[in-house]
Design an enzyme around this catalytic site. Sequence first.
Site, PDB file in Angstrom:
ATOM      1  N   ASN A 210       0.803  -0.917   0.249  1.00 21.63           N
ATOM      2  CA  ASN A 210      -0.056  -0.054   0.146  1.00 21.63           C
ATOM      3  C   ASN A 210       0.787   0.887   0.538  1.00 21.63           C
ATOM      4  O   ASN A 210       2.097   0.689   0.169  1.00 21.63           O
ATOM      5  CB  ASN A 210      -0.874  -0.041   1.306  1.00 21.63           C
ATOM      6  CG  ASN A 210       0.005  -0.021   2.556  1.00 21.63           C
ATOM      7  OD1 ASN A 210       0.462   1.101   3.038  1.00 21.63           O
ATOM      8  ND2 ASN A 210      -0.527  -0.484   3.684  1.00 21.63           N
ATOM      9  N   ASP A 279      -4.542  -6.139   5.529  1.00 22.64           N
ATOM     10  CA  ASP A 279      -5.686  -6.890   6.691  1.00 22.64           C
ATOM     11  C   ASP A 279      -5.822  -7.973   5.780  1.00 22.64           C
ATOM     12  O   ASP A 279      -6.319  -9.974   6.313  1.00 22.64           O
ATOM     13  CB  ASP A 279      -6.905  -6.510   5.825  1.00 22.64           C
ATOM     14  CG  ASP A 279      -7.426  -5.144   6.661  1.00 22.64           C
ATOM     15  OD1 ASP A 279      -6.996  -4.521   7.602  1.00 22.64           O
ATOM     16  OD2 ASP A 279      -8.320  -3.895   5.819  1.00 22.64           O
ATOM     17  N   ILE A 309      -2.966  -7.313  14.207  1.00 19.82           N
ATOM     18  CA  ILE A 309      -2.747  -6.771  15.255  1.00 19.82           C
ATOM     19  C   ILE A 309      -3.124  -6.303  16.711  1.00 19.82           C
ATOM     20  O   ILE A 309      -2.918  -6.542  17.907  1.00 19.82           O
ATOM     21  CB  ILE A 309      -1.371  -5.732  15.099  1.00 19.82           C
ATOM     22  CG1 ILE A 309      -0.515  -6.610  13.503  1.00 19.82           C
ATOM     23  CG2 ILE A 309      -0.334  -5.564  16.096  1.00 19.82           C
ATOM     24  CD1 ILE A 309       0.616  -6.383  13.183  1.00 19.82           C
ATOM     25  N   PHE A 325      -4.513   4.411  14.355  1.00 15.90           N
ATOM     26  CA  PHE A 325      -4.682   5.028  13.171  1.00 15.90           C
ATOM     27  C   PHE A 325      -6.147   4.362  12.535  1.00 15.90           C
ATOM     28  O   PHE A 325      -6.032   3.192  12.082  1.00 15.90           O
ATOM     29  CB  PHE A 325      -3.585   5.391  12.635  1.00 15.90           C
ATOM     30  CG  PHE A 325      -2.998   5.975  13.436  1.00 15.90           C
ATOM     31  CD1 PHE A 325      -2.034   6.225  14.431  1.00 15.90           C
ATOM     32  CD2 PHE A 325      -2.960   7.348  12.222  1.00 15.90           C
ATOM     33  CE1 PHE A 325      -1.133   7.512  14.620  1.00 15.90           C
ATOM     34  CE2 PHE A 325      -1.549   8.647  12.444  1.00 15.90           C
ATOM     35  CZ  PHE A 325      -0.834   8.840  13.625  1.00 15.90           C
TER      36      PHE A 325
END
Length: 400
Positions: A210, A279, A309, A325
Amino acid sequence: MNSLANKNILLGVTGGIAAYKSAEIVRSLKKAGSSVRVVMTKSAEEFITPLTLQALSGNKVSSELLDPESELGMGHIELAKWADAILIAPATANTLAKLASGRGDDLLSSISLAFEGPISLAPAMNQAMWKDSRTEENIKKLINSKFQIYGPGSGEQACGDVGLGRMLEPDEIISSFSLLFEEGLLMNKSILISAGPTQEPIDPVRYITNKSSGKMGYSLAQASLEAGAKVTLISGPVNIEAPEGVHLVKIKTAEEMHEAVMHHIRNSDVFISSAAVADYKPESFSKEKIKKSNKDLDISIPMTENKDILKSAGEMENKPYLVGFAAETNDLIKNAKLKLSKKKLDLIVANDISNTEIGFDSDENEVTLINNEIELFIEKGPKKRVASKIIQYISEQLTS
Ligand SMILES: Cc1cc2nc3c(=O)[nH]c(=O)nc-3n(C[C@H](O)[C@H](O)[C@H](O)COP(=O)(O)O)c2cc1C
Protein backbone atom coordinates in the site's frame (compact mmCIF):
# COMPACT_ATOMS: atom_id res chain seq x y z
CA MET A 1 7.42 23.89 37.05
CA ASN A 2 7.22 25.98 33.89
CA SER A 3 9.55 24.34 31.40
CA LEU A 4 10.83 27.69 30.13
CA ALA A 5 11.96 28.88 33.56
CA ASN A 6 15.69 29.61 33.84
CA LYS A 7 16.31 28.92 30.16
CA ASN A 8 18.46 31.10 27.93
CA ILE A 9 16.40 31.86 24.86
CA LEU A 10 17.74 33.63 21.83
CA LEU A 11 14.92 35.21 19.86
CA GLY A 12 15.69 35.95 16.21
CA VAL A 13 13.51 38.57 14.55
CA THR A 14 13.51 38.94 10.77
CA GLY A 15 12.03 41.47 8.37
CA GLY A 16 8.34 40.77 8.00
CA ILE A 17 5.16 42.56 8.98
CA ALA A 18 4.67 40.10 11.86
CA ALA A 19 7.84 41.46 13.51
CA TYR A 20 5.59 43.61 15.72
CA LYS A 21 4.39 40.38 17.37
CA SER A 22 7.95 39.62 18.52
CA ALA A 23 7.43 42.16 21.32
CA GLU A 24 4.64 39.96 22.69
CA ILE A 25 6.86 36.87 22.35
CA VAL A 26 9.64 38.52 24.38
CA ARG A 27 7.12 39.43 27.09
CA SER A 28 5.74 35.89 27.26
CA LEU A 29 9.21 34.34 27.44
CA LYS A 30 10.21 36.73 30.23
CA LYS A 31 6.96 36.02 32.07
CA ALA A 32 7.73 32.29 31.83
CA GLY A 33 11.08 32.93 33.55
CA SER A 34 13.46 32.77 30.58
CA SER A 35 16.42 35.05 29.99
CA VAL A 36 15.94 36.51 26.55
CA ARG A 37 18.44 37.99 24.12
CA VAL A 38 17.19 39.32 20.82
CA VAL A 39 19.06 39.22 17.52
CA MET A 40 17.52 41.19 14.66
CA THR A 41 18.24 41.17 10.96
CA LYS A 42 18.85 44.53 9.29
CA SER A 43 15.44 44.28 7.60
CA ALA A 44 13.72 43.55 10.91
CA GLU A 45 14.89 46.93 12.22
CA GLU A 46 12.71 48.55 9.54
CA PHE A 47 9.65 46.94 11.14
CA ILE A 48 10.23 47.25 14.90
CA THR A 49 12.82 49.25 16.80
CA PRO A 50 15.62 47.48 18.66
CA LEU A 51 14.81 49.82 21.55
CA THR A 52 11.40 48.22 22.10
CA LEU A 53 12.88 44.72 22.21
CA GLN A 54 15.79 45.87 24.37
CA ALA A 55 13.39 47.43 26.89
CA LEU A 56 11.22 44.31 27.01
CA SER A 57 14.05 41.77 27.15
CA GLY A 58 16.23 43.78 29.50
CA ASN A 59 19.23 42.98 27.28
CA LYS A 60 21.12 44.68 24.50
CA VAL A 61 19.73 43.77 21.08
CA SER A 62 22.34 42.60 18.56
CA SER A 63 22.37 42.74 14.79
CA GLU A 64 26.00 43.23 13.77
CA LEU A 65 28.11 40.23 12.85
CA LEU A 66 31.28 42.11 13.68
CA ASP A 67 30.96 42.96 17.34
CA PRO A 68 34.03 44.69 18.81
CA GLU A 69 32.35 44.70 22.23
CA SER A 70 32.18 40.91 22.52
CA GLU A 71 35.11 39.27 24.29
CA LEU A 72 36.80 37.81 21.21
CA GLY A 73 35.03 39.93 18.64
CA MET A 74 32.89 36.89 17.80
CA GLY A 75 29.42 37.68 19.10
CA HIS A 76 27.88 34.89 17.03
CA ILE A 77 29.90 32.20 18.82
CA GLU A 78 29.29 33.70 22.25
CA LEU A 79 25.54 33.93 21.67
CA ALA A 80 25.42 30.40 20.21
CA LYS A 81 27.17 29.12 23.36
CA TRP A 82 24.90 31.12 25.64
CA ALA A 83 21.56 29.94 24.22
CA ASP A 84 19.67 26.81 25.30
CA ALA A 85 17.37 27.17 22.30
CA ILE A 86 16.78 29.56 19.44
CA LEU A 87 13.38 30.76 18.31
CA ILE A 88 13.12 32.78 15.11
CA ALA A 89 9.76 34.53 14.91
CA PRO A 90 8.84 35.80 12.45
CA ALA A 91 11.01 33.85 10.01
CA THR A 92 10.94 35.37 6.51
CA ALA A 93 11.12 33.37 3.29
CA ASN A 94 14.58 34.88 2.80
CA THR A 95 15.83 33.70 6.20
CA LEU A 96 14.34 30.22 5.68
CA ALA A 97 16.24 30.00 2.37
CA LYS A 98 19.47 31.08 4.04
CA LEU A 99 19.10 28.59 6.87
CA ALA A 100 18.18 25.76 4.47
CA SER A 101 21.30 26.37 2.42
CA GLY A 102 23.58 26.86 5.42
CA ARG A 103 24.53 30.44 4.67
CA GLY A 104 25.91 32.72 7.35
CA ASP A 105 26.05 36.23 5.92
CA ASP A 106 24.63 38.04 8.95
CA LEU A 107 24.60 37.63 12.72
CA LEU A 108 21.40 35.56 12.97
CA SER A 109 22.30 33.07 10.22
CA SER A 110 25.86 32.74 11.57
CA ILE A 111 24.57 32.01 15.08
CA SER A 112 22.19 29.43 13.62
CA LEU A 113 25.13 27.66 11.98
CA ALA A 114 27.24 27.79 15.13
CA PHE A 115 24.43 26.66 17.43
CA GLU A 116 24.21 22.94 18.18
CA GLY A 117 20.82 22.84 19.93
CA PRO A 118 17.24 23.04 18.64
CA ILE A 119 16.15 25.94 16.45
CA SER A 120 12.45 26.70 16.10
CA LEU A 121 11.07 28.76 13.26
CA ALA A 122 7.72 30.52 12.97
CA PRO A 123 7.41 31.34 9.25
CA ALA A 124 5.43 34.41 8.25
CA MET A 125 4.91 35.51 4.68
CA ASN A 126 2.50 36.18 1.88
CA GLN A 127 0.57 33.07 0.81
CA ALA A 128 2.19 32.99 -2.65
CA MET A 129 5.68 33.16 -1.10
CA TRP A 130 4.75 30.25 1.19
CA LYS A 131 3.35 28.21 -1.71
CA ASP A 132 6.40 28.82 -3.90
CA SER A 133 8.12 25.52 -4.68
CA ARG A 134 11.50 26.89 -3.50
CA THR A 135 10.09 27.79 -0.09
CA GLU A 136 8.47 24.35 0.04
CA GLU A 137 11.84 22.70 -0.72
CA ASN A 138 13.55 24.82 1.95
CA ILE A 139 10.96 23.85 4.55
CA LYS A 140 11.46 20.15 3.76
CA LYS A 141 15.22 20.52 4.18
CA LEU A 142 14.81 22.39 7.46
CA ILE A 143 12.38 19.85 8.92
CA ASN A 144 14.85 17.09 8.13
CA SER A 145 17.63 19.02 9.85
CA LYS A 146 17.79 20.54 13.37
CA PHE A 147 14.80 22.84 12.90
CA GLN A 148 11.22 22.71 14.15
CA ILE A 149 8.63 24.62 12.18
CA TYR A 150 5.61 26.17 13.90
CA GLY A 151 2.77 26.94 11.51
CA PRO A 152 2.20 29.00 9.53
CA GLY A 153 -1.50 29.60 10.07
CA SER A 154 -4.11 30.43 7.52
CA GLY A 155 -6.38 33.44 7.12
CA GLU A 156 -6.45 37.04 5.93
CA GLN A 157 -3.00 38.56 5.47
CA ALA A 158 -1.67 42.09 5.90
CA CYS A 159 -1.46 42.45 2.09
CA GLY A 160 -5.14 41.50 1.72
CA ASP A 161 -4.50 37.98 0.37
CA VAL A 162 -6.11 35.00 2.06
CA GLY A 163 -4.29 31.70 2.61
CA LEU A 164 -1.47 29.95 4.45
CA GLY A 165 1.46 32.09 5.53
CA ARG A 166 0.36 34.02 8.61
CA MET A 167 2.62 33.67 11.63
CA LEU A 168 0.97 31.72 14.45
CA GLU A 169 -0.13 33.81 17.41
CA PRO A 170 2.55 34.36 20.09
CA ASP A 171 0.76 32.13 22.64
CA GLU A 172 0.59 29.24 20.13
CA ILE A 173 4.30 29.66 19.35
CA ILE A 174 5.24 29.75 23.03
CA SER A 175 3.21 26.65 23.86
CA SER A 176 4.89 24.62 21.07
CA PHE A 177 8.30 26.04 21.94
CA SER A 178 7.98 25.16 25.62
CA LEU A 179 7.48 21.50 24.64
CA LEU A 180 11.16 21.43 23.68
CA PHE A 181 12.04 21.55 27.34
CA GLU A 182 9.45 19.10 28.58
CA GLU A 183 11.76 16.23 27.87
CA GLY A 184 10.74 14.46 31.04
CA LEU A 185 7.19 13.92 29.76
CA LEU A 186 7.86 10.34 28.72
CA MET A 187 11.02 9.80 30.76
CA ASN A 188 11.45 6.12 31.69
CA LYS A 189 8.54 5.10 29.45
CA SER A 190 8.86 2.52 26.71
CA ILE A 191 7.00 3.31 23.54
CA LEU A 192 6.39 0.74 20.83
CA ILE A 193 5.51 2.16 17.41
CA SER A 194 4.64 0.35 14.21
CA ALA A 195 5.10 2.21 10.93
CA GLY A 196 5.06 1.90 7.17
CA PRO A 197 3.39 -0.57 4.86
CA THR A 198 3.60 -4.36 4.74
CA GLN A 199 4.36 -6.49 1.69
CA GLU A 200 2.34 -9.66 1.10
CA PRO A 201 4.18 -11.88 -1.39
CA ILE A 202 2.46 -13.48 -4.37
CA ASP A 203 5.56 -15.06 -5.94
CA PRO A 204 9.32 -14.38 -5.63
CA VAL A 205 9.06 -11.05 -7.46
CA ARG A 206 5.54 -9.76 -6.78
CA TYR A 207 3.75 -8.59 -3.69
CA ILE A 208 0.70 -6.65 -2.58
CA THR A 209 1.45 -3.48 -0.64
CA ASN A 210 0.00 0.00 0.00
CA LYS A 211 0.97 3.67 -0.22
CA SER A 212 2.10 4.18 3.39
CA SER A 213 5.41 6.10 3.50
CA GLY A 214 6.05 5.54 7.21
CA LYS A 215 6.53 9.31 7.72
CA MET A 216 3.88 9.59 10.44
CA GLY A 217 5.21 6.64 12.44
CA TYR A 218 8.80 7.85 12.11
CA SER A 219 7.75 11.34 13.24
CA LEU A 220 6.01 9.77 16.25
CA ALA A 221 9.23 7.88 17.04
CA GLN A 222 11.20 11.14 16.83
CA ALA A 223 8.70 13.00 19.04
CA SER A 224 8.73 10.15 21.61
CA LEU A 225 12.52 10.22 21.71
CA GLU A 226 12.45 13.98 22.22
CA ALA A 227 10.05 13.44 25.12
CA GLY A 228 12.61 11.14 26.76
CA ALA A 229 11.08 7.74 25.94
CA LYS A 230 12.81 4.50 25.03
CA VAL A 231 11.48 3.79 21.56
CA THR A 232 11.12 0.56 19.59
CA LEU A 233 10.06 1.11 16.00
CA ILE A 234 8.74 -1.85 14.03
CA SER A 235 8.83 -0.81 10.44
CA GLY A 236 7.74 -2.13 7.08
CA PRO A 237 9.87 -1.29 4.02
CA VAL A 238 10.22 2.52 3.72
CA ASN A 239 12.62 4.99 2.14
CA ILE A 240 13.34 7.08 5.21
CA GLU A 241 16.00 6.93 7.90
CA ALA A 242 14.99 5.94 11.40
CA PRO A 243 15.73 8.62 14.02
CA GLU A 244 19.01 8.05 15.79
CA GLY A 245 18.46 6.34 19.13
CA VAL A 246 15.44 4.17 18.30
CA HIS A 247 15.55 0.40 18.38
CA LEU A 248 14.57 -0.39 14.79
CA VAL A 249 13.03 -3.76 13.92
CA LYS A 250 12.55 -4.24 10.17
CA ILE A 251 9.79 -6.52 8.91
CA LYS A 252 8.09 -7.13 5.58
CA THR A 253 4.84 -9.06 6.00
CA ALA A 254 1.83 -8.49 8.25
CA GLU A 255 2.59 -11.80 9.93
CA GLU A 256 6.14 -10.68 10.76
CA MET A 257 4.79 -7.40 12.07
CA HIS A 258 2.28 -9.26 14.27
CA GLU A 259 5.04 -11.43 15.67
CA ALA A 260 7.41 -8.50 16.29
CA VAL A 261 4.71 -6.38 17.96
CA MET A 262 3.52 -9.18 20.22
CA HIS A 263 7.12 -9.87 21.22
CA HIS A 264 7.98 -6.26 22.14
CA ILE A 265 4.62 -5.15 23.50
CA ARG A 266 5.04 -6.93 26.83
CA ASN A 267 7.68 -4.44 27.92
CA SER A 268 5.93 -1.37 26.58
CA ASP A 269 3.91 1.34 28.32
CA VAL A 270 2.37 2.52 25.06
CA PHE A 271 1.77 0.87 21.71
CA ILE A 272 1.05 3.20 18.79
CA SER A 273 -0.07 1.28 15.75
CA SER A 274 0.50 3.64 12.84
CA ALA A 275 1.55 1.02 10.29
CA ALA A 276 -0.70 0.33 7.33
CA VAL A 277 -0.89 -3.42 7.81
CA ALA A 278 -2.45 -5.49 5.03
CA ASP A 279 -5.78 -6.95 6.13
CA TYR A 280 -5.42 -9.77 3.60
CA LYS A 281 -2.62 -11.78 2.05
CA PRO A 282 -2.53 -14.20 -0.89
CA GLU A 283 -3.71 -17.59 0.30
CA SER A 284 -0.70 -19.32 -1.20
CA PHE A 285 2.76 -18.29 -2.27
CA SER A 286 4.04 -19.49 -5.63
CA LYS A 287 7.67 -20.50 -5.21
CA GLU A 288 8.22 -19.91 -8.90
CA LYS A 289 7.53 -16.70 -10.75
CA ILE A 290 4.04 -16.91 -12.25
CA LYS A 291 4.55 -16.86 -16.02
CA LYS A 292 2.54 -14.80 -18.45
CA SER A 293 2.56 -17.68 -20.92
CA ASN A 294 0.71 -20.04 -18.59
CA LYS A 295 -2.72 -19.53 -20.15
CA ASP A 296 -4.42 -22.25 -18.09
CA LEU A 297 -3.62 -20.50 -14.86
CA ASP A 298 -6.48 -18.82 -13.06
CA ILE A 299 -4.97 -15.38 -12.44
CA SER A 300 -7.35 -14.39 -9.67
CA ILE A 301 -5.52 -14.44 -6.37
CA PRO A 302 -7.47 -16.03 -3.50
CA MET A 303 -6.89 -14.06 -0.33
CA THR A 304 -6.94 -14.95 3.33
CA GLU A 305 -7.20 -12.66 6.36
CA ASN A 306 -4.11 -11.60 8.31
CA LYS A 307 -4.13 -11.64 12.10
CA ASP A 308 -5.37 -8.31 13.47
CA ILE A 309 -2.48 -6.83 15.49
CA LEU A 310 -4.48 -4.24 17.41
CA LYS A 311 -7.16 -6.80 18.27
CA SER A 312 -4.50 -9.15 19.66
CA ALA A 313 -3.06 -6.24 21.67
CA GLY A 314 -6.51 -5.23 22.93
CA GLU A 315 -7.12 -8.77 24.23
CA MET A 316 -3.93 -8.81 26.34
CA GLU A 317 -4.35 -9.04 30.10
CA ASN A 318 -1.91 -6.32 31.05
CA LYS A 319 -2.17 -4.30 27.92
CA PRO A 320 -0.27 -1.05 27.48
CA TYR A 321 -1.95 2.25 26.57
CA LEU A 322 -3.18 1.43 23.07
CA VAL A 323 -3.30 3.92 20.25
CA GLY A 324 -4.69 3.06 16.83
CA PHE A 325 -4.88 4.98 13.57
CA ALA A 326 -8.04 5.06 11.51
CA ALA A 327 -7.14 5.93 7.93
CA GLU A 328 -10.50 6.48 6.31
CA THR A 329 -11.78 7.83 3.02
CA ASN A 330 -15.35 8.35 4.28
CA ASP A 331 -17.33 8.74 7.53
CA LEU A 332 -14.05 9.47 9.29
CA ILE A 333 -15.25 10.14 12.85
CA LYS A 334 -17.97 7.47 12.82
CA ASN A 335 -15.63 4.76 11.56
CA ALA A 336 -12.88 5.83 13.95
CA LYS A 337 -15.23 5.59 16.94
CA LEU A 338 -16.33 2.12 15.87
CA LYS A 339 -12.71 0.99 15.68
CA LEU A 340 -11.97 2.56 19.09
CA SER A 341 -14.60 0.44 20.84
CA LYS A 342 -14.27 -2.72 18.72
CA LYS A 343 -10.55 -2.99 19.33
CA LYS A 344 -10.68 -1.79 22.96
CA LEU A 345 -8.29 1.08 22.30
CA ASP A 346 -7.45 3.95 24.63
CA LEU A 347 -7.12 6.45 21.81
CA ILE A 348 -7.67 6.57 18.08
CA VAL A 349 -6.07 8.99 15.66
CA ALA A 350 -8.52 9.62 12.84
CA ASN A 351 -6.85 10.42 9.57
CA ASP A 352 -8.70 11.47 6.38
CA ILE A 353 -6.83 9.85 3.49
CA SER A 354 -9.29 10.98 0.83
CA ASN A 355 -7.49 14.35 0.91
CA THR A 356 -4.24 13.83 -1.01
CA GLU A 357 -2.59 16.89 0.61
CA ILE A 358 -2.51 15.05 3.92
CA GLY A 359 -2.13 11.47 5.04
CA PHE A 360 -0.38 8.78 3.01
CA ASP A 361 2.99 9.80 1.56
CA SER A 362 2.43 13.48 2.26
CA ASP A 363 4.69 15.56 4.54
CA GLU A 364 1.67 17.09 6.23
CA ASN A 365 -1.19 15.70 8.19
CA GLU A 366 -4.32 16.79 9.98
CA VAL A 367 -5.91 14.43 12.49
CA THR A 368 -8.56 14.15 15.18
CA LEU A 369 -7.75 12.41 18.47
CA ILE A 370 -10.74 10.49 19.75
CA ASN A 371 -11.45 8.58 22.94
CA ASN A 372 -14.47 8.29 25.16
CA GLU A 373 -13.96 11.80 26.52
CA ILE A 374 -12.61 13.95 23.74
CA GLU A 375 -12.58 14.72 20.06
CA LEU A 376 -9.47 16.85 19.67
CA PHE A 377 -8.76 18.28 16.23
CA ILE A 378 -5.08 18.83 15.41
CA GLU A 379 -4.85 21.26 12.54
CA LYS A 380 -2.93 20.65 9.35
CA GLY A 381 0.82 20.91 9.70
CA PRO A 382 4.09 19.07 9.17
CA LYS A 383 3.83 15.47 10.38
CA LYS A 384 6.55 16.18 12.95
CA ARG A 385 4.46 18.89 14.58
CA VAL A 386 1.31 16.76 14.50
CA ALA A 387 3.33 13.88 16.00
CA SER A 388 4.57 16.12 18.87
CA LYS A 389 0.99 17.05 19.68
CA ILE A 390 -0.13 13.41 19.67
CA ILE A 391 2.78 12.46 21.95
CA GLN A 392 2.03 15.38 24.25
CA TYR A 393 -1.59 14.22 24.60
CA ILE A 394 -0.55 10.61 25.24
CA SER A 395 1.95 11.68 27.90
CA GLU A 396 -0.71 13.76 29.63
CA GLN A 397 -2.96 10.69 29.68
CA LEU A 398 -0.21 8.53 31.18
CA THR A 399 0.45 10.97 34.01
CA SER A 400 -3.18 11.86 34.80
C1 LIG B 1 6.47 46.05 3.80
C2 LIG B 1 7.18 44.74 3.63
C3 LIG B 1 6.70 43.63 4.24
C4 LIG B 1 7.33 42.38 4.10
N1 LIG B 1 6.83 41.31 4.72
C5 LIG B 1 7.43 40.10 4.58
C6 LIG B 1 6.92 38.95 5.23
O1 LIG B 1 5.93 39.02 5.97
N2 LIG B 1 7.54 37.78 5.05
C7 LIG B 1 8.65 37.67 4.26
O2 LIG B 1 9.15 36.55 4.10
N3 LIG B 1 9.17 38.75 3.65
C8 LIG B 1 8.60 39.96 3.79
N4 LIG B 1 9.13 41.04 3.16
C9 LIG B 1 10.38 40.90 2.40
C10 LIG B 1 11.58 40.85 3.34
O3 LIG B 1 11.62 42.00 4.16
C11 LIG B 1 12.87 40.72 2.53
O4 LIG B 1 12.87 39.45 1.86
C12 LIG B 1 14.10 40.85 3.37
O5 LIG B 1 15.24 40.67 2.56
C13 LIG B 1 14.13 39.84 4.52
O6 LIG B 1 15.36 39.93 5.17
P1 LIG B 1 15.69 39.06 6.45
O7 LIG B 1 15.26 37.66 6.17
O8 LIG B 1 17.17 39.18 6.58
O9 LIG B 1 15.00 39.69 7.60
C14 LIG B 1 8.50 42.29 3.32
C15 LIG B 1 9.01 43.46 2.71
C16 LIG B 1 8.36 44.66 2.87
C17 LIG B 1 8.94 45.87 2.22
